[in-house]
Design a protein around this motif. Sequence first.
Motif, PDB file in Angstrom:
ATOM      1  N   UNK A 151       0.782   2.463  -3.711  1.00 45.15           N
ATOM      2  CA  UNK A 151       1.603   1.022  -3.559  1.00 45.15           C
ATOM      3  C   UNK A 151       3.137   1.440  -3.892  1.00 45.15           C
ATOM      4  N   UNK A 152       3.985   0.887  -2.872  1.00 44.46           N
ATOM      5  CA  UNK A 152       5.391   0.957  -3.098  1.00 44.46           C
ATOM      6  C   UNK A 152       5.643  -0.040  -4.223  1.00 44.46           C
ATOM      7  N   UNK A 153       6.219   0.670  -5.411  1.00 41.24           N
ATOM      8  CA  UNK A 153       6.460  -0.210  -6.439  1.00 41.24           C
ATOM      9  C   UNK A 153       7.412  -1.125  -6.527  1.00 41.24           C
ATOM     10  N   UNK A 154       8.279  -0.962  -5.638  1.00 40.10           N
ATOM     11  CA  UNK A 154       9.593  -1.964  -5.179  1.00 40.10           C
ATOM     12  C   UNK A 154       8.932  -3.024  -4.327  1.00 40.10           C
ATOM     13  N   UNK A 155       8.209  -2.823  -3.523  1.00 39.89           N
ATOM     14  CA  UNK A 155       7.819  -4.017  -2.362  1.00 39.89           C
ATOM     15  C   UNK A 155       6.519  -4.427  -2.440  1.00 39.89           C
ATOM     16  N   UNK A 156       5.596  -3.557  -3.131  1.00 38.87           N
ATOM     17  CA  UNK A 156       4.124  -3.900  -3.192  1.00 38.87           C
ATOM     18  C   UNK A 156       3.509  -3.414  -2.226  1.00 38.87           C
ATOM     19  N   UNK A 157       3.901  -2.827  -0.930  1.00 39.40           N
ATOM     20  CA  UNK A 157       3.111  -2.575   0.124  1.00 39.40           C
ATOM     21  C   UNK A 157       2.404  -1.428   0.056  1.00 39.40           C
ATOM     22  N   UNK A 158       1.000  -1.152   0.636  1.00 38.14           N
ATOM     23  CA  UNK A 158       0.236  -0.211   0.273  1.00 38.14           C
ATOM     24  C   UNK A 158       0.474   0.582   1.603  1.00 38.14           C
ATOM     25  N   UNK A 159       0.658   1.917   1.464  1.00 33.23           N
ATOM     26  CA  UNK A 159       0.918   3.050   2.378  1.00 33.23           C
ATOM     27  C   UNK A 159      -0.239   3.899   2.431  1.00 33.23           C
ATOM     28  N   UNK A 160      -0.572   4.259   3.722  1.00 34.41           N
ATOM     29  CA  UNK A 160      -1.647   5.044   3.910  1.00 34.41           C
ATOM     30  C   UNK A 160      -1.032   6.368   4.813  1.00 34.41           C
ATOM     31  N   UNK A 161      -1.197   7.633   4.142  1.00 37.61           N
ATOM     32  CA  UNK A 161      -0.747   8.558   4.707  1.00 37.61           C
ATOM     33  C   UNK A 161      -1.650   9.294   5.578  1.00 37.61           C
ATOM     34  N   UNK A 162      -1.394   9.731   6.867  1.00 39.06           N
ATOM     35  CA  UNK A 162      -2.432  10.236   7.730  1.00 39.06           C
ATOM     36  C   UNK A 162      -2.143  11.669   7.732  1.00 39.06           C
ATOM     37  N   UNK A 163      -3.173  12.365   7.954  1.00 44.80           N
ATOM     38  CA  UNK A 163      -2.761  13.941   8.315  1.00 44.80           C
ATOM     39  C   UNK A 163      -2.883  13.995   9.634  1.00 44.80           C
ATOM     40  N   UNK A 164      -1.849  15.091  10.309  1.00 45.48           N
ATOM     41  CA  UNK A 164      -1.553  15.037  11.821  1.00 45.48           C
ATOM     42  C   UNK A 164      -0.292  14.639  12.222  1.00 45.48           C
ATOM     43  N   UNK A 165      -0.042  14.626  13.250  1.00 48.13           N
ATOM     44  CA  UNK A 165       1.190  14.164  13.781  1.00 48.13           C
ATOM     45  C   UNK A 165       1.251  12.848  14.781  1.00 48.13           C
ATOM     46  N   UNK A 166      -0.239  12.184  14.865  1.00 49.13           N
ATOM     47  CA  UNK A 166      -0.230  11.194  15.605  1.00 49.13           C
ATOM     48  C   UNK A 166      -0.465  10.029  14.635  1.00 49.13           C
TER      49      UNK A 166
END
Length: 168
Positions: A80-95
């Motif tokens: 979770x981005x502490x400033x915006x609250x957005x939950x980010x999902x990091x994906x393996x790979x380039x696509x």
Amino acid sequence: MAVPGQRIPDNAPAGLAEAELFAVDAYLREFESPVSAVDPEQGRVALRRTAFFPGGGGQPHDLGSLRWSDGSGAVSRVARDRETGVIWHWLDGDVLPDQGAEVSGALDWERRHLTMRTHTALHILCGVIWTEFGLAVTGGNMEPGKGRLDFPFESMSVELGQQVERRI
């Protein structure tokens, strides 16, 4: 996290049940969501709703995968981005999926369930230490299947460990 069939509390933040699926059903294994943001520089996406727990309170984030019409990727980190609250999902790979694309998410259920069981075990340990010795936990960390809790004991002994183990 909530349990299946449990009513959403009246004081739950607005939109929680629609966006943070992990908070209302800890047993949800799969879900669908549109992509709300794409960050190609960091290889991550934000979803309108997610069952992936972003980590916090000493608990690790979930792992799993996302699939979309013309691709897929392993979710290797969630935060979770502490400033915006957005939950980010990091994906393996380039696509990455495009913004607005519909994705299907699947949790690594074996890991999630083991994390849940570890979390419960640590709560039991806290309860026993508080009930038997009046000591509150002062720190800790956990991973699936293992954890550490810190208590301000003056000293430790095998006998103390055996006593706590019997009580648990």
